[in-house]
Design an enzyme around this catalytic site. Structure first.
Site, PDB file in Angstrom:
ATOM      1  N   GLU A 115     -31.879  -8.653  30.989  1.00  0.00           N
ATOM      2  CA  GLU A 115     -31.368  -9.952  30.481  1.00  0.00           C
ATOM      3  C   GLU A 115     -30.794 -10.795  31.622  1.00  0.00           C
ATOM      4  OE1 GLU A 115     -29.547 -10.370  26.683  1.00  0.00           O
ATOM      5  OE2 GLU A 115     -30.434  -8.521  25.934  1.00  0.00           O
ATOM      6  N   GLN A 126     -19.322  11.213  42.091  1.00  0.00           N
ATOM      7  CA  GLN A 126     -18.558  11.641  43.269  1.00  0.00           C
ATOM      8  C   GLN A 126     -17.449  12.620  42.871  1.00  0.00           C
ATOM      9  OE1 GLN A 126     -19.729  10.746  46.098  1.00  0.00           O
ATOM     10  NE2 GLN A 126     -18.191  11.737  47.390  1.00  0.00           N
ATOM     11  N   ILE A 127     -16.764  12.306  41.795  1.00  0.00           N
ATOM     12  CA  ILE A 127     -15.660  13.166  41.346  1.00  0.00           C
ATOM     13  C   ILE A 127     -16.186  14.527  40.882  1.00  0.00           C
ATOM     14  CG2 ILE A 127     -13.909  13.390  39.494  1.00  0.00           C
ATOM     15  CD1 ILE A 127     -13.345  10.357  39.903  1.00  0.00           C
ATOM     16  N   GLY A 183     -18.605  16.009  42.322  1.00  0.00           N
ATOM     17  CA  GLY A 183     -19.180  16.722  43.477  1.00  0.00           C
ATOM     18  C   GLY A 183     -20.626  17.113  43.185  1.00  0.00           C
ATOM     19  N   THR A 204     -40.191 -11.527  29.195  1.00  0.00           N
ATOM     20  CA  THR A 204     -40.612 -11.146  30.546  1.00  0.00           C
ATOM     21  C   THR A 204     -42.112 -10.852  30.626  1.00  0.00           C
ATOM     22  OG1 THR A 204     -38.440 -10.132  30.796  1.00  0.00           O
ATOM     23  CG2 THR A 204     -40.096  -9.561  32.442  1.00  0.00           C
ATOM     24  N   GLU A 205     -42.707 -11.312  31.726  1.00  0.00           N
ATOM     25  CA  GLU A 205     -44.122 -11.028  31.994  1.00  0.00           C
ATOM     26  C   GLU A 205     -44.251 -10.424  33.391  1.00  0.00           C
ATOM     27  OE1 GLU A 205     -46.455 -14.549  31.439  1.00  0.00           O
ATOM     28  OE2 GLU A 205     -45.927 -14.661  29.303  1.00  0.00           O
ATOM     29  N   THR A 230     -30.818 -10.548  36.137  1.00  0.00           N
ATOM     30  CA  THR A 230     -30.195  -9.723  37.175  1.00  0.00           C
ATOM     31  C   THR A 230     -28.819 -10.286  37.545  1.00  0.00           C
ATOM     32  OG1 THR A 230     -31.151 -11.071  38.926  1.00  0.00           O
ATOM     33  CG2 THR A 230     -32.483  -9.199  38.168  1.00  0.00           C
ATOM     34  N   SER A 231     -28.067  -9.510  38.321  1.00  0.00           N
ATOM     35  CA  SER A 231     -26.751  -9.995  38.786  1.00  0.00           C
ATOM     36  C   SER A 231     -26.913 -11.293  39.585  1.00  0.00           C
ATOM     37  CB  SER A 231     -26.081  -8.933  39.662  1.00  0.00           C
ATOM     38  OG  SER A 231     -25.576  -7.902  38.854  1.00  0.00           O
ATOM     39  N   GLU A 232     -27.988 -11.375  40.361  1.00  0.00           N
ATOM     40  CA  GLU A 232     -28.205 -12.599  41.153  1.00  0.00           C
ATOM     41  C   GLU A 232     -28.388 -13.800  40.217  1.00  0.00           C
ATOM     42  OE1 GLU A 232     -29.797  -9.701  41.644  1.00  0.00           O
ATOM     43  OE2 GLU A 232     -28.956  -9.114  43.580  1.00  0.00           O
TER      44      GLU A 232
HETATM   45  C1  LIG Z   1     -35.255  -1.081  30.522  1.00  0.00           C
HETATM   46  C2  LIG Z   1     -35.595  -2.531  30.486  1.00  0.00           C
HETATM   47  C3  LIG Z   1     -35.624  -3.190  29.262  1.00  0.00           C
HETATM   48  C4  LIG Z   1     -35.975  -4.553  29.208  1.00  0.00           C
HETATM   49  N1  LIG Z   1     -36.084  -5.167  27.986  1.00  0.00           N
HETATM   50  C5  LIG Z   1     -36.588  -6.425  27.912  1.00  0.00           C
HETATM   51  C6  LIG Z   1     -36.893  -7.021  26.649  1.00  0.00           C
HETATM   52  O1  LIG Z   1     -36.660  -6.447  25.588  1.00  0.00           O
HETATM   53  N2  LIG Z   1     -37.458  -8.252  26.630  1.00  0.00           N
HETATM   54  C7  LIG Z   1     -37.735  -8.939  27.777  1.00  0.00           C
HETATM   55  O2  LIG Z   1     -38.241 -10.057  27.688  1.00  0.00           O
HETATM   56  N3  LIG Z   1     -37.469  -8.398  29.009  1.00  0.00           N
HETATM   57  C8  LIG Z   1     -36.908  -7.174  29.093  1.00  0.00           C
HETATM   58  N4  LIG Z   1     -36.650  -6.593  30.325  1.00  0.00           N
HETATM   59  C9  LIG Z   1     -36.977  -7.343  31.536  1.00  0.00           C
HETATM   60  C10 LIG Z   1     -35.774  -7.796  32.372  1.00  0.00           C
HETATM   61  O3  LIG Z   1     -35.076  -8.808  31.699  1.00  0.00           O
HETATM   62  C11 LIG Z   1     -36.317  -8.222  33.747  1.00  0.00           C
HETATM   63  O4  LIG Z   1     -36.708  -7.039  34.416  1.00  0.00           O
HETATM   64  C12 LIG Z   1     -35.313  -8.984  34.567  1.00  0.00           C
HETATM   65  O5  LIG Z   1     -35.079 -10.253  33.994  1.00  0.00           O
HETATM   66  C13 LIG Z   1     -35.758  -9.172  36.033  1.00  0.00           C
HETATM   67  O6  LIG Z   1     -37.068  -9.608  36.136  1.00  0.00           O
HETATM   68  P1  LIG Z   1     -38.080  -8.837  37.125  1.00  0.00           P
HETATM   69  O7  LIG Z   1     -38.026  -7.405  36.771  1.00  0.00           O
HETATM   70  O8  LIG Z   1     -39.411  -9.506  37.066  1.00  0.00           O
HETATM   71  O9  LIG Z   1     -37.461  -8.999  38.562  1.00  0.00           O
HETATM   72  P2  LIG Z   1     -37.705 -10.246  39.585  1.00  0.00           P
HETATM   73  O10 LIG Z   1     -37.487 -11.525  38.899  1.00  0.00           O
HETATM   74  O11 LIG Z   1     -39.013 -10.039  40.280  1.00  0.00           O
HETATM   75  O12 LIG Z   1     -36.529 -10.018  40.628  1.00  0.00           O
HETATM   76  C14 LIG Z   1     -36.629  -9.143  41.766  1.00  0.00           C
HETATM   77  C15 LIG Z   1     -35.376  -9.385  42.621  1.00  0.00           C
HETATM   78  O13 LIG Z   1     -35.361 -10.730  43.105  1.00  0.00           O
HETATM   79  C16 LIG Z   1     -34.150 -11.362  42.752  1.00  0.00           C
HETATM   80  N5  LIG Z   1     -34.388 -12.799  42.515  1.00  0.00           N
HETATM   81  C17 LIG Z   1     -35.350 -13.375  41.755  1.00  0.00           C
HETATM   82  N6  LIG Z   1     -35.230 -14.705  41.765  1.00  0.00           N
HETATM   83  C18 LIG Z   1     -34.152 -14.981  42.555  1.00  0.00           C
HETATM   84  C19 LIG Z   1     -33.489 -16.174  42.957  1.00  0.00           C
HETATM   85  N7  LIG Z   1     -33.899 -17.392  42.533  1.00  0.00           N
HETATM   86  N8  LIG Z   1     -32.403 -16.084  43.764  1.00  0.00           N
HETATM   87  C20 LIG Z   1     -31.961 -14.877  44.176  1.00  0.00           C
HETATM   88  N9  LIG Z   1     -32.524 -13.700  43.839  1.00  0.00           N
HETATM   89  C21 LIG Z   1     -33.615 -13.756  43.026  1.00  0.00           C
HETATM   90  C22 LIG Z   1     -33.691 -10.642  41.503  1.00  0.00           C
HETATM   91  O14 LIG Z   1     -32.311 -10.834  41.276  1.00  0.00           O
HETATM   92  C23 LIG Z   1     -34.083  -9.221  41.843  1.00  0.00           C
HETATM   93  O15 LIG Z   1     -33.083  -8.657  42.667  1.00  0.00           O
HETATM   94  C24 LIG Z   1     -36.265  -5.257  30.410  1.00  0.00           C
HETATM   95  C25 LIG Z   1     -36.206  -4.580  31.642  1.00  0.00           C
HETATM   96  C26 LIG Z   1     -35.887  -3.248  31.694  1.00  0.00           C
HETATM   97  C27 LIG Z   1     -35.887  -2.549  33.029  1.00  0.00           C
END
Ligand SMILES: Cc1cc2nc3c(=O)[nH]c(=O)nc-3n(C[C@H](O)[C@H](O)[C@H](O)COP(=O)(O)OP(=O)(O)OC[C@H]3O[C@@H](n4cnc5c(N)ncnc54)[C@H](O)[C@@H]3O)c2cc1C
Length: 380
Positions: free
Chosen positions: A363, A336-337, A339, A126-127, A365-367
């Protein structure tokens, strides 16, 4: 079909639970409040053979499989998700990437100390401008004689500060797009490689999450991991395994939240009876238990398939998606449970609620999981 667990797996589960209760539970609040990464706990886990659980014995590991691995992550996360995510990043991301795609020399040099827990692993994809769209990586690596020179910044790297060995993806051939990204192994102490900002997080506050910086960072040419241009494609395979461990992380926290809610509902009395006597509370408990069980089945199926050497892209994403969202719902109901007591730090509910949210983000997002699953479903 056989849903029973082997004696060996049950023994591992017992050991992991015992360790978590004895060595982790008493410190959970202190580490969370102080954002303290307990490096010594990782050393203890290494002593139990847990950090090399997936690595064959000839490379210093225990030579076991994903079912054992997810069981350990679940049990640790049941008590503290911060330890669970740490173990997951070390095992399936960093160690897994090097073991799967590394040369024999790289396995000997890097996987052995990682499996023994002498070194801690990090994995940087991630960047700041490339999260869900990780193929939009901007960090670059250019060849210079016998070296590669890396420049750029990674964000949210688990073990960004404490990691000894970091696998980082960087662009080596920009016009080639996703096929122009390569993976590299960078060792702590290499000039031009350092940790930047430590993130002040909502949850999992005892895990180490930091920016990592490559500033004219020169590494030997032999630290290229896998084929040049194949780093991003390989990373997707690594994530097929990694997502199962995030499902296990969610599962552990969901289970912990459920147990806390069950216990409290039997103790707390209102209107002259335990709140567990009220059907409204019973239904919440029933839904939590059912969803956690379903999440466990999805997680164990994906783990089993990994152990059979099968492709798990869809099943890993399904497990991660469902377990993550089910655990978020379970933690919500746990608060919630409880309170008002769910809102304060004397009870474990609020921490599960904060920690578990990572599972619908990290790793992928849900999307993104839904996109991956749909893509697999729509394949010819
Ligand atoms: C505690 C923590 C530990 C982590 N550890 C690591 C690690 O060890 N190594 C590493 O590489 N990364 C790591 N991450 C990064 C993590 O994998 C990313 O935060 C994640 O993949 C989402 O990227 P983003 O934060 O840039 O969100 P974004 O990509 O900017 O997403 C923002 C929102 O837009 C939605 N979105 C984006 N594109 C689409 C699309 N095409 N269609 C629909 N919705 C979309 C997303 O679902 C989200 O709701 C970590 C993150 C956290 C918080």
């Amino acid at each position: 079909m056989d849903f029973s667990y082997s004696n060996e797996l049950l023994e591992i589960k017992r050991n992991a639970r015992e360790f978590a209760e004895k060595e982790i539970r008493p410190h959970v609040l202190e580490w969370d409040e102080g954002q303290i990464f307990p490096r010594e706990v990782l050393a203890q886990l290494a002593g139990l053979g847990f950090l090399g659980i997936l690595v064959p014995a000839e490379y210093g590991g225990a030579g076991l499989g994903y079912l054992e691995y997810v069981t350990i992550v679940e049990e640790l996360s049941r008590v503290d998700g911060s330890i669970g995510i740490s173990v997951a990043a070390h095992i399936s991301l960093c160690t897994g990437h090097i073991f799967t795609f590394g040369t024999e020399e790289q396995r000997r040099r890097f996987v052995v100390p990682l499996a023994k827990g002498e070194k801690l692993g990090a994995w940087s994809l991630t960047e700041p401008e490339a999260g869900s769209d990780a193929g939009g990586t901007q960090t670059t690596a250019r060849r210079d004689g016998d070296s590669w020179i890396l420049n750029g910044q990674k964000t949210f790297t688990t073990h960004g500060t404490y990691g000894d060995i970091c696998v980082a993806m960087a662009v080596t051939d920009k016009p080639a797009g996703h096929h122009g990204i390569s993976a590299f192994i960078v060792e702590k102490g290499t000039p031009g490689f350092y940790a930047g900002k430590k993130e002040n997080k909502l949850g999992l506050r005892a895990s180490d999450t930091s920016t990592v910086v490559f500033d004219d960072c020169r590494i030997p040419k032999d630290n290229l991991l896998g084929e040049a241009g194949h780093g991003f494609i390989d990373a997707l395979t690594v994530l097929d395994g990694g997502r199962i461990s995030i499902a296990a992380l969610a599962l552990g926290m969901g289970q912990g939240a459920f147990e806390a809610a069950l216990k409290y509902s039997k103790q707390r009395k209102q209107f002259g009876r335990a709140i567990a006597d009220f059907q409204a509370i019973q239904f919440k408990l029933a839904d939590m238990a059912t969803e956690i069980d379903a999440a466990r089945l999805l997680t164990h199926r994906a783990a089993w398939m990994q152990d059979q050497g099968m492709k798990t892209t869809a099943q890993s994403s399904m497990a991660k998606l469902y377990a993550g969202e089910a655990a978020v719902r379970a933690a919500n109901e746990c608060v919630q449970i409880h309170g008002g007591y769910g809102y304060i730090k004397e009870y474990p509910a609020e921490k599960y609620y904060r920690d578990v949210k990572l599972c619908t983000i990290g790793e992928g997002t849900s999307e993104i999981q839904r996109m991956v699953i749909a893509r697999e479903l729509l394949k010819d």
